[in-house]
Design a protein around this motif. Sequence first.
Motif, PDB file in Angstrom:
ATOM      1  N   ARG A  74       0.854  -1.179   0.000  1.00 37.66           N
ATOM      2  CA  ARG A  74       0.000   0.000   0.000  1.00 37.66           C
ATOM      3  C   ARG A  74       0.887   1.225   0.000  1.00 37.66           C
ATOM      4  O   ARG A  74       1.982   1.216   0.551  1.00 37.66           O
ATOM      5  N   ARG A  75       0.411   2.295  -0.640  1.00 37.86           N
ATOM      6  CA  ARG A  75       1.200   3.524  -0.677  1.00 37.86           C
ATOM      7  C   ARG A  75       1.458   4.007   0.742  1.00 37.86           C
ATOM      8  O   ARG A  75       0.641   3.851   1.644  1.00 37.86           O
ATOM      9  N   LEU A  76       2.637   4.655   0.920  1.00 34.54           N
ATOM     10  CA  LEU A  76       3.112   4.978   2.258  1.00 34.54           C
ATOM     11  C   LEU A  76       2.127   5.861   3.015  1.00 34.54           C
ATOM     12  O   LEU A  76       1.857   5.625   4.199  1.00 34.54           O
ATOM     13  N   GLU A  77       1.571   6.889   2.370  1.00 31.89           N
ATOM     14  CA  GLU A  77       0.691   7.804   3.093  1.00 31.89           C
ATOM     15  C   GLU A  77      -0.574   7.088   3.564  1.00 31.89           C
ATOM     16  O   GLU A  77      -1.077   7.351   4.662  1.00 31.89           O
ATOM     17  N   PHE A  78      -1.090   6.146   2.763  1.00 34.29           N
ATOM     18  CA  PHE A  78      -2.267   5.405   3.185  1.00 34.29           C
ATOM     19  C   PHE A  78      -1.913   4.373   4.251  1.00 34.29           C
ATOM     20  O   PHE A  78      -2.708   4.101   5.151  1.00 34.29           O
ATOM     21  N   PHE A  79      -0.709   3.805   4.145  1.00 30.66           N
ATOM     22  CA  PHE A  79      -0.284   2.850   5.168  1.00 30.66           C
ATOM     23  C   PHE A  79      -0.111   3.546   6.515  1.00 30.66           C
ATOM     24  O   PHE A  79      -0.459   2.994   7.568  1.00 30.66           O
ATOM     25  N   LYS A  80       0.401   4.767   6.506  1.00 25.50           N
ATOM     26  CA  LYS A  80       0.514   5.532   7.755  1.00 25.50           C
ATOM     27  C   LYS A  80      -0.860   5.771   8.373  1.00 25.50           C
ATOM     28  O   LYS A  80      -1.014   5.720   9.600  1.00 25.50           O
ATOM     29  N   ASP A  81      -1.848   6.048   7.533  1.00 24.99           N
ATOM     30  CA  ASP A  81      -3.206   6.234   8.044  1.00 24.99           C
ATOM     31  C   ASP A  81      -3.713   4.966   8.720  1.00 24.99           C
ATOM     32  O   ASP A  81      -4.388   5.022   9.754  1.00 24.99           O
ATOM     33  N   MET A  82      -3.390   3.805   8.147  1.00 19.13           N
ATOM     34  CA  MET A  82      -3.790   2.539   8.765  1.00 19.13           C
ATOM     35  C   MET A  82      -3.146   2.383  10.144  1.00 19.13           C
ATOM     36  O   MET A  82      -3.807   1.960  11.104  1.00 19.13           O
ATOM     37  N   LEU A  83      -1.862   2.736  10.250  1.00 16.23           N
ATOM     38  CA  LEU A  83      -1.163   2.598  11.526  1.00 16.23           C
ATOM     39  C   LEU A  83      -1.760   3.520  12.569  1.00 16.23           C
ATOM     40  O   LEU A  83      -1.957   3.124  13.732  1.00 16.23           O
ATOM     41  N   THR A  86       1.454   7.428  16.065  1.00 16.89           N
ATOM     42  CA  THR A  86       0.836   8.706  16.424  1.00 16.89           C
ATOM     43  C   THR A  86       1.195   9.736  15.366  1.00 16.89           C
ATOM     44  O   THR A  86       2.218   9.615  14.689  1.00 16.89           O
ATOM     45  N   GLN A  87       0.343  10.736  15.259  1.00 16.34           N
ATOM     46  CA  GLN A  87       0.557  11.797  14.275  1.00 16.34           C
ATOM     47  C   GLN A  87       0.772  13.110  15.002  1.00 16.34           C
ATOM     48  O   GLN A  87      -0.040  13.515  15.835  1.00 16.34           O
ATOM     49  N   GLY A  88       1.906  13.782  14.697  1.00 19.15           N
ATOM     50  CA  GLY A  88       2.211  15.046  15.327  1.00 19.15           C
ATOM     51  C   GLY A  88       1.444  16.201  14.713  1.00 19.15           C
ATOM     52  O   GLY A  88       0.687  16.049  13.750  1.00 19.15           O
ATOM     53  N   ALA A  89       1.658  17.389  15.311  1.00 24.92           N
ATOM     54  CA  ALA A  89       0.954  18.577  14.828  1.00 24.92           C
ATOM     55  C   ALA A  89       1.357  18.922  13.401  1.00 24.92           C
ATOM     56  O   ALA A  89       0.557  19.457  12.630  1.00 24.92           O
ATOM     57  N   ALA A  90       2.586  18.605  13.035  1.00 23.10           N
ATOM     58  CA  ALA A  90       3.059  18.910  11.681  1.00 23.10           C
ATOM     59  C   ALA A  90       2.693  17.817  10.675  1.00 23.10           C
ATOM     60  O   ALA A  90       3.059  17.910   9.512  1.00 23.10           O
ATOM     61  N   GLY A  91       2.003  16.797  11.136  1.00 25.15           N
ATOM     62  CA  GLY A  91       1.574  15.727  10.227  1.00 25.15           C
ATOM     63  C   GLY A  91       2.494  14.532  10.182  1.00 25.15           C
ATOM     64  O   GLY A  91       2.188  13.542   9.513  1.00 25.15           O
ATOM     65  N   GLN A  92       3.645  14.576  10.895  1.00 26.36           N
ATOM     66  CA  GLN A  92       4.571  13.447  10.855  1.00 26.36           C
ATOM     67  C   GLN A  92       4.005  12.286  11.671  1.00 26.36           C
ATOM     68  O   GLN A  92       3.366  12.475  12.694  1.00 26.36           O
ATOM     69  N   GLY A 118       5.576   1.609  18.726  1.00 23.56           N
ATOM     70  CA  GLY A 118       6.253   0.387  19.141  1.00 23.56           C
ATOM     71  C   GLY A 118       6.728  -0.379  17.925  1.00 23.56           C
ATOM     72  O   GLY A 118       6.484   0.012  16.779  1.00 23.56           O
ATOM     73  N   PRO A 119       7.418  -1.497  18.141  1.00 22.78           N
ATOM     74  CA  PRO A 119       7.917  -2.282  17.003  1.00 22.78           C
ATOM     75  C   PRO A 119       6.772  -2.924  16.232  1.00 22.78           C
ATOM     76  O   PRO A 119       5.748  -3.309  16.794  1.00 22.78           O
ATOM     77  N   ASP A 178     -12.857   6.505  12.754  1.00 24.62           N
ATOM     78  CA  ASP A 178     -12.697   7.952  12.771  1.00 24.62           C
ATOM     79  C   ASP A 178     -11.367   8.293  12.109  1.00 24.62           C
ATOM     80  O   ASP A 178     -10.310   7.934  12.601  1.00 24.62           O
ATOM     81  N   GLN A 179     -11.424   8.982  10.988  1.00 25.64           N
ATOM     82  CA  GLN A 179     -10.218   9.284  10.221  1.00 25.64           C
ATOM     83  C   GLN A 179     -10.004  10.797  10.142  1.00 25.64           C
ATOM     84  O   GLN A 179      -9.560  11.323   9.139  1.00 25.64           O
ATOM     85  N   SER A 180     -10.331  11.485  11.257  1.00 21.91           N
ATOM     86  CA  SER A 180     -10.163  12.934  11.291  1.00 21.91           C
ATOM     87  C   SER A 180      -8.699  13.335  11.317  1.00 21.91           C
ATOM     88  O   SER A 180      -8.373  14.504  11.102  1.00 21.91           O
ATOM     89  N   HIS A 181      -7.784  12.355  11.623  1.00 27.64           N
ATOM     90  CA  HIS A 181      -6.362  12.673  11.659  1.00 27.64           C
ATOM     91  C   HIS A 181      -5.774  12.888  10.272  1.00 27.64           C
ATOM     92  O   HIS A 181      -4.680  13.408  10.130  1.00 27.64           O
TER      93      HIS A 181
END
Length: 696
Positions: free
Chosen positions: A336-345, A352-358, A363-364, A411-414
């Motif tokens: 899966r594309r990285l940005e969508f995979f991050k959303d899954m995580l 976790t997602q920081g204020a800047a979007g990172q 955990g491992p 909830d995908q408000s992040h």
Amino acid sequence: MIRLALTLPLSAYEYPVAYLSRLARRNLAGSVSRFAEDVGIDLSAMARGDEISLNQLRYMAGLEPDAFLFTTIRIASATKCFAGKQVLHRETLTRRDLYVCPCCLKENHAGQDPKWRPIHRLHWQLKHVAACDRHAVRLIAVPQKNDPGSYRDVTARISAHWDEIIRQASREEACPASSLESYLSGRLYRPLGDDWVDQIEIPTLCKAAELLGSLIQHGKRSRFLALTDKQQRQAAEVGFDVFAKGPDRLISTLEKLRRSDPEMVGNQPHPQFGEFQRFLASSKKSLSTNTLPIRQVVREYFVSNFPFKGGSVVLGQALPERKLHSLNSACIQVKRRLEFFKDMLVADGLATQGAAGQVVLTGPLTVETVERLRHQKDRLLFENETAKRLGITVESFRTLVAAGLLRPRTDQSHKQKKTFDFWVEDVDAFKEALCGNLPTLGSSLKNSDWERISKVPVRANCNLAEILEIIVKEKIKPKGLLNGKSRLDHLVISVSELRAALPKAENPGLPRIPAFRHLGISNATLNWLLEQEYLSSVRCYNSDSRFVIEMVTWKSMADFQESYVTLAHVSRKTELVPGVIYNRLKSRGVTPVVDEKGLSKCYWRTDVQDPHLYLLPAKPGPRTGKLWSRLSPEEQKTAETAILDMTLLRPALGQVGLSRKLQREGVDISDQGVRSVLVRHDLATKDKRKNRANLS
């Protein structure tokens, strides 16, 4: 071989060469080498741990067979030797330099002849022992004679410098032994225990303690050899304290170091433990040290916390298969594309997602977790995939989501980009609720009221979400499926049933065309009334047309009709045409409020309340009112003031209307008199009167 008459008791800390040296002094020999030659013992062989020479010494001195069990130095190679069963190393044991504790020697002497009483202890020769654990003083070095062979004559070297040793004992500053020094001082003279630290060879333990302590105190980029002697000793103590508390303490220490280093946490971590890690991973034979006990613990920690791929060599041993994934390797595995995979995580709580979007992993990522995410991905659909599965366009699908008919996975408000994903099960259940158990219809529809759902929004002025919501609520039932295909765009419904089922809210007013028809005016008049703020309008949703249009509010129309009446409304009450009514009202002095050219005529409602004003024809009557010339000066002044005030108040009234209005108010003046005043003040026309009224 004979037994000696003059022997000495053996100390548990004494090694063979040191005891033989004392024995030589006790038998008044000139040196230990000459004494060994006299009694037939090979001194070099004894120094190498030769068992024949040791047995000769035991027999000659009358010692027990197990004498020197823990203190015999046996040379195994150029770099490796044994003290009893303890493995030592050339970097661990000092062979030529002689170190002693002055306080211990003074205590052994006890004021007697020092020639053979001072006992040299084996652990003083360990390079990592710098202080005495009994007296808390620093060990001192005893100089060597010029004779190269004299370095083995321990007792002779101590006796030669006895006075200096005694002086050092009296003025030696306190130097407490470190925990490592105390441990080494006792370990040489006892069997190995079951403690984990006892299973580590002394050279390995000392080296690993130094490097681990340097890592803890000075960081991963520090070099141990660049530290001062004091710093090296402190580092060795800190590192040993960790090893002494077992593998769990070592793992917790490494974990603390890992979490404090930004380069060892995050999405692509890799171990960076400096010289300590390089020491455990080194395969150089020159080290000649067995790091296996420590390496096993550290390797297990590395494998459990860092994403090594299968086949990687971790601390000298290949990893059969991957146990952890990095963010990128997990993304490749899940496909899966990285940005969508991050959303899954983030949605699963694995990051976790920081204020800047990172996005940062919490955990491992284990192989099992990534495999679960891969199966989960197979059950997820993007917007375009979901729309295709339902058989509608992406734009239409988004209206369904906005209406809440189909909810995203979580909830995908992040998400910074609102690209939601949906469970396959939810999508199929939604489609089954709409398309299940419906009859099959042909491609041509014979009923004109029936239509494909994709074309219904145009005919019914609604959107797809509203139609499907009505179907889900079972307000209408689809007629069937075109060609039997279970797709939303093949649903067939009745347009008339849909229109009847669509919700209708009360409109706040009337659209423009119904509004000017209701008021009996033209469109131009409606525009003028809106500009002059006689009426007001709003842009809002019309429940009839289902579009956002301009509507004239009910309140403004009611307020207008309360004060004004249009000529068309007056005409509707009679059989007279508006032109006749206008002329009759004008002949009786009733002029419109709105009398602009091209606009519909509007009157004050109070001016046309009497039907006789327009129902009966106007009859010419006698002239009424006094002429201007027949008024006294006071009456002229009063009449002129009244005419001007009424003109400003009712600029639309002509000279006849003003005359009759004033007569009803008690000012007796003819229409010619009114005209003379209006001409004198340049107010003869209606436009001039209106301009003057606006200026005032």
